[in-house]
Design an enzyme around this catalytic site. Structure first.
Site, PDB file in Angstrom:
ATOM      1  N   ASP A   1       0.710  -1.201  -0.050  1.00 60.22           N
ATOM      2  CA  ASP A   1       0.131  -0.011  -0.032  1.00 60.22           C
ATOM      3  C   ASP A   1       0.757   1.176  -0.122  1.00 60.22           C
ATOM      4  O   ASP A   1       1.512   1.586   1.003  1.00 60.22           O
ATOM      5  CB  ASP A   1      -0.979  -0.144   1.226  1.00 60.22           C
ATOM      6  CG  ASP A   1      -1.737   1.071   1.508  1.00 60.22           C
ATOM      7  OD1 ASP A   1      -1.739   1.913   0.395  1.00 60.22           O
ATOM      8  OD2 ASP A   1      -2.537   1.265   2.232  1.00 60.22           O
TER       9      ASP A   1
ATOM     10  N   LYS B   1       2.602  11.216  -3.348  1.00 58.97           N
ATOM     11  CA  LYS B   1       1.744  10.693  -4.093  1.00 58.97           C
ATOM     12  C   LYS B   1       0.842  11.619  -4.528  1.00 58.97           C
ATOM     13  O   LYS B   1       0.391  11.442  -5.708  1.00 58.97           O
ATOM     14  CB  LYS B   1       0.937   9.779  -3.217  1.00 58.97           C
ATOM     15  CG  LYS B   1      -0.228   8.662  -3.661  1.00 58.97           C
ATOM     16  CD  LYS B   1      -0.756   7.742  -2.807  1.00 58.97           C
ATOM     17  CE  LYS B   1      -1.773   6.971  -3.403  1.00 58.97           C
ATOM     18  NZ  LYS B   1      -2.328   5.984  -2.595  1.00 58.97           N
TER      19      LYS B   1
ATOM     20  N   GLU C   1      -7.349   0.411  -4.253  1.00 59.02           N
ATOM     21  CA  GLU C   1      -7.381   0.172  -2.475  1.00 59.02           C
ATOM     22  C   GLU C   1      -8.926  -0.141  -2.060  1.00 59.02           C
ATOM     23  O   GLU C   1      -8.654  -1.281  -1.027  1.00 59.02           O
ATOM     24  CB  GLU C   1      -6.969   1.614  -2.162  1.00 59.02           C
ATOM     25  CG  GLU C   1      -5.435   1.899  -2.359  1.00 59.02           C
ATOM     26  CD  GLU C   1      -5.155   3.121  -2.231  1.00 59.02           C
ATOM     27  OE1 GLU C   1      -5.924   4.275  -1.835  1.00 59.02           O
ATOM     28  OE2 GLU C   1      -4.060   3.614  -2.809  1.00 59.02           O
TER      29      GLU C   1
ATOM     30  N   ASP D   1     -13.314   4.937   1.657  1.00 66.26           N
ATOM     31  CA  ASP D   1     -11.957   4.997   2.069  1.00 66.26           C
ATOM     32  C   ASP D   1     -11.327   6.633   1.806  1.00 66.26           C
ATOM     33  O   ASP D   1     -11.162   7.165   0.941  1.00 66.26           O
ATOM     34  CB  ASP D   1     -11.118   4.320   0.688  1.00 66.26           C
ATOM     35  CG  ASP D   1      -9.465   4.048   0.808  1.00 66.26           C
ATOM     36  OD1 ASP D   1      -9.060   4.837   1.719  1.00 66.26           O
ATOM     37  OD2 ASP D   1      -9.061   3.548   0.064  1.00 66.26           O
TER      38      ASP D   1
END
Lengths: 177, 623
Positions: B25, B87, B186, B208
């Site tokens: 992850d 990211k 994810e 999420d």
């Protein structure tokens, strides 16, 4: 690339018919996908990978087409060589067109009503009745090989697809307000 | 729901057959690596026992790189060389970086409009290289803990990541030396971690909210198949934005702060995160701001809730939209699963519970659940699991289309189409004698080209001149199981088959990746050509082996001349393999593939019939 099995119904071993057991279709699709999904071939060679990806894409395409009534009807029309595009085509049934106009107006008016979401749901319910009648008409004519009549019913159903789009967009706007 | 046990403890595979595979992850704030050991999926700790690796990279004075806690410790003292939240930069071009320019204290080199780089003391570093540093640390951690070389990895990406961001993630993993078996979304990974009770059937929603991204996915679970019905989200909304809101509040309270000081801003950005975390459990938080003469501030949970309320509401609106896309009513939702550290914020839990009318599931640590799900899938893909049932059917998050007349976008593959998918559309010329056509590939939900993301531009050239409208230009889109796109175009009617495979313009070329790989390994003089040649030979062996086995099993599907063609192509490949030219081998492999294409298709059709055998029409109509 080489053609794989080309009839969506045959691919699933299902009869070529508008009436379709969707849960059976779903279970057959799952079964085939668990054999042909690229995830099941991660360790295999390039040739197999390519072909498997092609097969999985074909299965996805077939499944998406067959499980949706409006797409399934269009596909059945294409199988008998009829045009399955109705982008700018209109119906010559005056009463039907009037009803469509009324429904569209109801969608526009819904935004101003006291409970706009309820009002939109009511339009959906009104549409549902006619839609299911049209699907029956489509099926009856298709089985009787009266394809022109079947196609006329389908062209009307396409109006409802656009109506639902309008309802959804209106709802989205109301929520974002 | 219990955690998936991929095999019963007593049935775990024999050690020497077990292939090492991990799930990673790569998060905005923290990253993790997990693996299935003795049938149990768990996050792997570092030598200090820490599971979370802060996604922070520092280019230090000693010409080496710190990642994680060590880097984080220098965030305030060395802000320009310490990169956090990379990211948020991944796969973004200069013009898309407004947010970043306002929120992150780095200096950028924007000379390359496609891929901006951060200026550090060790030179310019692009987001892909920076992300690769984090992945390298996780790879090393896994190899040390598991005691061997990794065979493969599954790396997770936000479901809402577009093409550019996915490609960038894959490139980063390649540079880190990881064999990426699959990129998975994810929320889907989280669903796998929760959902494999096998008996559980129904619709679940995964909410999420990570450090920098928000995703919501609606999935249907049935007999081990995880079918994503719809997905949506926001790639620029996350817990970091809660921090930013607190930061703005602080600046309003203390207008005299020197906002031009990188050091102060860096310290502040860490401080507001701590404030947010405190408010998760406490009704108020007292803190001091400023370096020389600190000022005291108190933020209550009530005020904090008011500050973040618009952001949380935005996520709920997205939930509603995705449910509609999925054609699922609220009362059909069986469970809600919470993922991402930011879901610990009480207001988020309250709003989600209220909207769905039920308490969300939080049994698995929301920071670990994605990596655990990825590890389970990695274990299946690498071939450790005998469990044939598990299957993830994911979708395209955004619509893909082409530019048509008048700057409009024509959608070829709508969002939420199940992967893999192949679709084609025919276009024609609008001028007499036209011999070329410009093709512009776009991604997004808007009608106007200018409002969608441009993925690639290319030209199909050299078809013969015809009258307007006579040419048939067929443009095919293929999206593979990773969600990565290939576009090809050809002119059909004249029988001239020109085709172009698009390599998205934002991605790295193979040469660039190789150059970075070379720079990243110690022995920079490793002969890439030699390594490539070896890889081609291995691939050749695989092809020869596979085709020989297939011929042995199913030769009756071919006539004599078809068999002869394949055998001849295999013989050519054997010869090419013995040579020293990698390209020769690649060409020979392609020749075998072409010769065998019909054969493979027939085998596949036979296999479909086999699966469907015994399912007669009669049996079906009786039901």
């Amino acid at each position: 690339m080489t053609q794989l099995t080309d009839n969506y119904f045959e691919l699933y071993g299902m009869p070529v018919n508008f009436q379709l057991d969707i849960s059976e279709l779903a279970s057959r699709h799952r079964e085939l996908m668990s054999r042909f999904h690229p995830d099941k071939h991660v360790q295999s060679d390039g040739l197999n990978k390519k072909q498997v990806a092609q097969m999985a894409a074909l299965l996805n395409e077939s499944y998406t087409t067959l499980k949706s009534p409006i797409k399934r009807a269009a596909y059945l029309l294409s199988l008998v060589g009829l045009d399955d595009k109705a982008d700018s085509e209109t119906s010559n049934d005056g009463a039907f067109l009037m009803q469509q106009l009324e429904l569209r107006e109801k969608v526009d008016q819904a935004s101003e009503s006291e409970d706009p979401f309820l009002a939109l749901d009511q339009v959906r319910d009104m549409a549902k009745q006619t839609e299911s009648e049209l699907y029956q008409e489509f099926e009856k004519n298709y089985v009787a090989e009266q394809y022109t009549e079947a196609r006329a019913a389908w062209v009307k159903l396409k109006f409802f697809t656009r109506l639902h789009d309008q309802i959804d967009r209106t709802e989205q706007k109301l929520e974002d307000r | 729901m219990a955690l998936l046990q991929i095999s019963e403890p007593g049935m775990s595979t024999v050690p020497h057959q077990h292939r090492l595979a991990v799930g990673i992850d790569l998060g905005t704030t923290n990253s993790l690596v997990a693996s299935v050991r003795s049938g149990i999926a768990e996050a792997l700790p570092d030598v200090n026992g820490d599971l979370l690796l802060p996604s922070v990279v520092r280019y230090n004075e000693m010409n080496s790189v710190d990642v994680g806690k060590t880097a984080l410790a220098h965030a305030s003292s060395d802000p320009l060389n310490t990169i956090a939240s990379v990211k948020r930069l991944l796969g973004r071009s200069v013009e898309e970086m407004d947010w970043v320019a306002n929120h992150l204290p780095y200096e950028f080199d924007q000379s390359d409009p496609v891929m901006p780089a951060v200026i550090t003391r060790q030179g310019n570093k692009n987001p892909i290289e920076i992300s690769a540093e984090i992945l390298k640390v996780l790879k090393d951690r896994a190899e040390q803990t598991l005691g061997g070389e990794l065979q493969g990895a599954v790396v997770t990406v936000p479901a809402y990541f577009d093409e550019a961001q996915r490609q960038a993630t894959r490139d980063a993993a390649r540079i880190a030396g990881l064999e990426v078996m699959r990129l998975i979304n994810e929320p889907t990974a989280a669903a796998v971690a929760y959902g494999l009770d096998q008996t559980e059937e129904g619709v679940i929603v995964v909410y999420d909210l990570g450090g920098g991204t928000f995703d919501v996915s609606v999935l249907r679970l049935q007999k081990g198949v995880f079918e994503v019905i719809a997905t949506g989200g926001d790639t620029a909304l996350g817990g970091d934005d809660f921090d930013a809101v607190i930061l703005e509040w602080v600046l309003q309270q203390l207008p005299g702060l020197d906002v031009s000081s990188h050091k102060l801003m860096r310290a502040l950005s860490m401080q507001v995160r701590e404030v947010k975390e405190t408010l998760t459990t406490e009704p108020e938080c007292n803190f001091e701001v400023g370096i020389d003469s600190p000022s005291k501030l108190t933020l209550t949970r009530t005020v904090f809730d008011e500050l973040i309320h618009p952001l949380v509401k935005k996520t709920i609106r997205t939930c509603r939209k995705v449910l509609r896309d999925a054609e699922i009513e609220l009362d059909q939702v069986m469970d809600t699963v919470m993922v991402g550290g930011a879901t610990r914020v009480p207001l988020v839990q309250a709003e989600v519970s209220e909207f769905f009318g039920r308490e969300p599931k939080t049994d698995i640590d929301p920071d670990q659940v994605v990596a655990i799900g990825a590890a389970l899938q990695a274990n299946v893909l690498v071939g450790n699991s005998q469990d044939d049932q598990v299957l993830l059917l994911d979708v395209t998050p955004l619509s893909l289309g082409l530019e048509t007349m008048g700057g409009l976008v024509e959608v070829i593959i709508p969002r939420n189409t199940t992967l893999p998918v192949a679709r084609a559309q025919e276009f024609t010329t609008f001028k007499d004698g036209q011999t070329a056509m410009s093709i512009h590939v776009l991604q997004g939900e808007r009608d106007l080209v200018s409002e969608c993301r441009s993925l690639a531009h290319f030209e199909l050239r050299g078809f013969p001149p015809m009258v307007a409208g006579a040419a048939k230009i067929r443009v095919s889109f293929q999206v593979d199981a990773d969600g990565l796109l290939n576009v090809e175009a050809e002119e059909v009617s004249s029988n001239t088959r020109a085709s172009v495979v698009v390599k998205p313009s934002y991605g790295l070329t193979d040469e660039q990746v190789e150059a970075m790989l070379r720079a990243s390994v110690e022995h920079a003089d490793t002969d890439m050509r030699q390594r490539q040649l070896l890889e081609h030979r291995v691939e050749a062996d695989r092809v020869i082996e596979a085709i020989t086995a297939a011929l042995k099993a199913d030769q009756e599907l071919l006539n004599e001349s078809e068999t002869a063609d394949i055998v001849a192509a295999v013989a050519d490949l054997e010869q090419a393999k013995a040579g020293e030219d990698g390209d020769d081998i690649t060409n020979a492999i392609e020749a075998v593939e072409q010769a065998a294409a019909t054969f493979v298709a027939r085998r596949m059709n036979a296999s479909v019939r086999e699966v469907m055998a015994g399912k007669t029409v009669a049996e079906f109509t009786e039901e």
